[in-house]
Design a protein around this motif. Structure first.
Motif, mmCIF file in Angstrom:
data_model
loop_
_atom_site.group_PDB
_atom_site.id
_atom_site.type_symbol
_atom_site.label_atom_id
_atom_site.label_comp_id
_atom_site.label_asym_id
_atom_site.label_seq_id
_atom_site.Cartn_x
_atom_site.Cartn_y
_atom_site.Cartn_z
ATOM 1 N N ASN A 297 0.859 -1.205 0.006
ATOM 2 C CA ASN A 297 -0.026 0.262 -0.068
ATOM 3 C C ASN A 297 0.855 1.409 -0.009
ATOM 4 O OD1 ASN A 297 -2.470 -1.624 0.347
ATOM 5 N ND2 ASN A 297 -2.055 -1.802 2.455
ATOM 6 N N PRO A 298 0.594 2.380 -0.761
ATOM 7 C CA PRO A 298 1.548 3.583 -0.830
ATOM 8 C C PRO A 298 1.439 3.981 0.564
ATOM 9 C CG PRO A 298 -0.142 3.414 -2.725
ATOM 10 C CD PRO A 298 -0.576 2.196 -1.804
ATOM 11 N N ILE A 299 2.114 4.802 0.986
ATOM 12 C CA ILE A 299 2.486 5.676 2.205
ATOM 13 C C ILE A 299 1.589 6.816 1.792
ATOM 14 C CG2 ILE A 299 3.729 6.986 3.904
ATOM 15 C CD1 ILE A 299 6.150 4.777 3.278
ATOM 16 N N GLU A 300 0.769 7.496 3.077
ATOM 17 C CA GLU A 300 0.311 8.702 2.878
ATOM 18 C C GLU A 300 1.087 9.836 3.355
ATOM 19 O OE1 GLU A 300 -3.870 10.806 4.387
ATOM 20 O OE2 GLU A 300 -3.462 8.695 5.204
ATOM 21 N N TYR A 301 1.579 10.741 2.518
ATOM 22 C CA TYR A 301 2.550 11.920 3.123
ATOM 23 C C TYR A 301 1.525 13.121 3.442
ATOM 24 C CZ TYR A 301 6.108 8.781 1.365
ATOM 25 O OH TYR A 301 7.128 7.692 1.100
ATOM 26 N N PHE A 302 2.097 13.787 4.192
ATOM 27 C CA PHE A 302 1.468 15.005 4.581
ATOM 28 C C PHE A 302 1.984 16.165 4.280
ATOM 29 C CE2 PHE A 302 -0.136 11.979 7.804
ATOM 30 C CZ PHE A 302 -1.627 11.726 7.263
ATOM 31 N N LYS A 303 1.712 17.400 4.448
ATOM 32 C CA LYS A 303 2.533 18.754 4.009
ATOM 33 C C LYS A 303 3.833 18.841 4.697
ATOM 34 C CE LYS A 303 -0.139 22.195 6.749
ATOM 35 N NZ LYS A 303 -0.824 23.307 6.909
#
Length: 575
Positions: A297-303
């Motif tokens: 699963n892709p990693i979710e990146y934040f700003k």
């Protein structure tokens, strides 16, 4: 010295060899004098040895009725010609040279010739059956070697020159068909016109079709607007992932995970649009054949991932697994805001409503540590955070999420009350050594728990100023309390829990209120039952002059529940 004699047969052989050496030497000398080259005695032709694919292409061409290539009407309008190839249909081994010119090039609205290669008997996918080259026009001339990218089969090649009136419009100069005799797939890295204008270059991989297992390294550069971010897009079978990458001195580098299992993944590099904000244009693309069947699963990146310069190197994707613990590794860009002040990352794990927090130390802008999967087998949601950097004094910590992913614990045991946790270094040799010393000769868990309660209550002094000033620090912990012998309720609890867990006694950190103030105490499992103890209140009290008065008491070791609840209100457990 005995020279000896050679038999007559051997003497004659020696004479022949001598004559041969002399002849070769004379030939070499003549070649040097006349400037002529020499043929190897094992060659019958001066030309390099031809590969079997070249031979196959030559033989096929010899059997074909080769017809001269005809140009399209636009050629006459701009004085265009194609010097290579010469025929409208022929065979080749993977590569074809396409060269030509135009006399009236000064009015062209673009500086490239567009060469489109189409596999006409190949796969149906639009991504796989076409490939474009944009050959630079220099003084009206272009010269580009193209690749027949999808192996053996029939290809149509269309050569186009720019319009003299309209921007982004091209007209056909010529079209030809070529048969590739080589079955091997070989691709160049594709660059769009925008990619060429922005001088986007991919240095790794070096080929437009490469193989990898699970992940690959992407490296490149951006000649124009070097400080802009680039976007990468990964695609396979209708699934898609996009991610921003920072550039530094015009260069970018990233480890790219191949999320979608075995097979071909398409990677596209996109660059910012110069006219539209938050809009990106395709610049270059390549294909990677993944040998691994594992899907992630892709990693979710934040700003704040980009804003604070965080770069995860492990993991590269979600969906991994660990046996009770999991590794996290990476770096922080030294030029990013607050990079020097960022001494820890904060990792939070969540499973079935239960949460745990861990501090990951950052040293020399790098981090490499593990965190625990303490709540038993199953899937965990993991959030990586950076601390807020502030001079404001608080009794709480504020942090910002940078990335989120999932991980599966394969261990069957639930060790939530035994494993180390934030501030509780129960795996420290120093902690364990002290715990064993304190409990030596003690029988049963209750006696051991009392011995540790007594040590902490008698040896740690309550820090009144820390309580009044809310001067809590990220390094507050059992080891710090042991070293300084001073602290508030959380510090008493950190040390007590670390000592008990180090010798295999289940213990937990309890949060709540006491006399209207936030407070922390301890629960320890003794004989299969949870026993309450508050070593802070057992250490003494604060008098009317805000001074700590030492007065050890066992009143708060396994107190009567009804009496304890008159002063303490439990709100939960912190892991």
């Amino acid at each position: 010295m005995d020279l000896g004699f050679l038999p007559m047969g051997e003497l004659m052989d020696l004479e022949k060899r001598t004559r041969m050496i002399v002849a070769v030497a004379l030939a070499v000398l003549m070649a040097l004098i006349t400037g002529c080259g020499l043929l190897s005695p094992f060659q019958t032709d001066a030309k390099p040895k031809m590969s079997k694919w070249d031979r196959m292409a030559r033989e096929k061409n010899e059997s074909m009725d080769l017809k001269k290539l005809k140009l399209e009407p636009y050629a006459e309008k701009v004085g265009g010609e194609l010097t290579s190839p010469e025929y409208e249909k022929f065979a080749s081994n993977t590569r074809v040279r396409v060269a030509g010119s135009a006399e009236d090039y000064r009015d062209f609205r673009a500086k490239v010739a567009w060469i489109e290669v189409e596999k006409i008997d190949g796969p149906d996918s639009s991504d796989e059956d076409r490939f474009s080259y944009y050959a630079p026009l220099k003084q009206g001339k272009f010269d580009q070697t193209i690749r027949l990218f999808a192996g053996k089969g029939e290809y149509r090649v269309t050569v186009r020159l720019p319009s003299t009136k309209e921007k982004d419009r091209f007209y056909d100069l010529a079209q030809f068909e070529v048969t590739n005799v080589n079955p091997n797939w070989k691709r160049d890295i594709s660059r769009t016109r925008i990619g060429r204008e922005m001088d986007v270059k991919i240095s790794r991989p070096v080929s437009g079709l490469t193989e990898a297992k699970g992940a690959f390294q992407l490296k490149g550069s951006l000649g124009k607007q070097p400080n802009h971010k680039v976007m990468i897009r990964l695609e396979k079978d209708g699934e898609q992932w996009e991610h921003l990458i920072s550039t530094k001195n015009g260069r970018f580098s990233a480890q790219i995970p191949l999320f979608y299992g075995k097979g071909i993944h398409k990677l596209t590099v996109l660059v910012p649009d110069t006219d539209r904000e938050n809009y990106f244009n395709e610049a270059a693309s390549l294909w990677v054949k993944n040998r691994s069947e594992e899907k992630r699963n892709p990693i979710e990146y934040f700003k704040h991932y980009e804003k604070r310069g965080v770069k995860l190197e492990q993991p590269l994707s979600g969906g991994g697994s660990g046996n009770m613990k999991y590794r996290i590794k990476g770096r922080i860009d030294p030029d990013a805001p607050f990079a020097e002040e960022t001494e820890n990352l904060i990792v939070q794990t969540k499973k079935d409503g239960e949460e745990a927090t861990y501090f990951i130390p950052v040293e020399n802008y790098r981090f490499d540590d593990t965190f625990w999967l303490r709540f038993g087998p199953g899937e965990y949601e993991v959030t990586v955070n950076v601390p807020e950097i502030t001079d404001e004094r608080r009794d709480y910590f504020r942090f910002f999420g940078v990335a989120r992913f999932t991980v599966r614990n394969t261990a069957e045991k639930d060790l939530r009350n035994l494993l180390p946790s934030r501030g509780i270094q129960s795996d420290s040799d120093q902690i364990e050594k002290l715990a064993r010393k304190l409990t030596r000769g003690k029988e049963g868990e209750r006696e051991k728990a009392l011995a540790i309660y007594q040590y902490v209550a008698k040896n740690v002094r309550y820090d009144v100023q820390k309580f009044k000033n809310d001067t809590f620090e990220y390094d507050d912990s059992a080891l710090k309390t042991l070293r300084e012998k001073e602290g508030v309720c959380q510090d008493y609890s950190f040390l007590t829990i670390a000592l008990l867990r180090s010798i295999g006694i289940e213990t937990r950190f309890v949060e709540g209120y006491a006399d209207g103030n936030r407070h922390a105490w301890v629960e320890v499992k003794v004989g299969g039952q949870w026993l309450t103890m508050d070593p802070t209140w057992g250490a003494g009290y604060i008098d009317e002059n805000d001074r700590f008065i030492r007065k050890y008491s066992t009143k708060y070791f396994d107190p009567d529940p009804a009496e304890f609840q008159k002063t303490h209100r439990r709100t939960g457990v912190m892991y």
